[in-house]
Design a protein around this motif. Structure first.
Motif, mmCIF file in Angstrom:
data_model
loop_
_atom_site.group_PDB
_atom_site.id
_atom_site.type_symbol
_atom_site.label_atom_id
_atom_site.label_comp_id
_atom_site.label_asym_id
_atom_site.label_seq_id
_atom_site.Cartn_x
_atom_site.Cartn_y
_atom_site.Cartn_z
ATOM 1 N N SER A 26 0.856 -1.184 0.000
ATOM 2 C CA SER A 26 0.000 0.000 0.000
ATOM 3 C C SER A 26 0.892 1.234 0.000
ATOM 4 N N THR A 27 0.305 2.372 -0.252
ATOM 5 C CA THR A 27 1.070 3.612 -0.284
ATOM 6 C C THR A 27 1.599 3.943 1.112
ATOM 7 N N GLN A 130 4.760 -4.356 5.159
ATOM 8 C CA GLN A 130 3.958 -3.549 4.224
ATOM 9 C C GLN A 130 4.817 -3.018 3.080
#
Length: 206
Positions: A26-27, A130
């Protein structure tokens, strides 16, 4: 974090061995503070533990920024510096973090220092998964030896007896000061036992 194979052409159009490229799931959040909130809401942290985790990670916000965390009265209302979570990958940070962690360990009790370190490592591990960061500046920092715990938790029958007490404290109540102190000390024993269990669970999870 996802691993995406990348194939490159060598000299003479010969294929080289594929290499891996880290692709964030994810960003990345814009700041460390935002990364903390993403961790607390996305990593399955129990609601009962969120406050403790947030306090510990806020404290480590100074350490990961290369600054000493405030202690005592200076801590009230203090806000950690704002920096991008990607700054955790600064190659010079591990040395600074080790020095700051050692200095904090000299000021705080071992249980607090170990709990904060354990929580910081969990968050860093989650951020790495992440794909937001790749390093861990806490590697090499050792847990502090805690003094032996000489307090005793209440037995089950003592706890049951405590909750059966029907004590009502009012102005002019005939309840003696001795009784009040006895009840308060018993309740403090329960709170102390709960805090020790939290610290032990955090240590075992490292």
């Amino acid at each position: 974090m996802a691993i995406e194979p990348v194939t490159e052409l060598g000299s003479g159009d010969a294929l080289r061995v594929p290499r891996a490229r880290v692709v964030p799931l994810s960003t990345p959040p814009a700041s460390y503070t935002a990364a903390v909130e993403r961790y607390l809401t996305g990593a399955g942290i129990a609601k009962s533990s969120t406050r403790i985790y947030r306090i510990s990670l806020t404290t480590w916000g100074w350490v990961l920024a290369g600054e000493p965390a405030p202690t005592g009265p200076a801590r009230r209302g203090a806000k950690p510096p704002v920096f991008p979570v990607t700054a955790i990958d600064d190659p010079a940070l591990p040395e600074a973090v080790a020095e700051l962690a050692a200095a904090r360990a000299d000021e705080m009790d071992a249980d607090t220092v170990n709990r904060e370190l354990s929580i910081a490592r969990k968050a860093i591990g989650w951020w790495r998964r992440q794909g937001w960061i790749s390093g861990d500046p806490t590697i090499g920092i050792e847990r502090r030896s805690a003094p032996p715990d000489r307090t005793k938790a209440l037995a089950e029958n003592q706890i049951a007896a405590l909750w059966r007490l029907d004590v009502v404290l009012r102005v002019g109540s005939p309840v003696s000061a001795v009784t009040v102190r006895s009840v308060m000390c018993s309740r403090m024993d329960i709170v102390s036992a709960r805090e020790r269990l939290i610290d032990r669970a955090a240590a075992e999870a490292m």
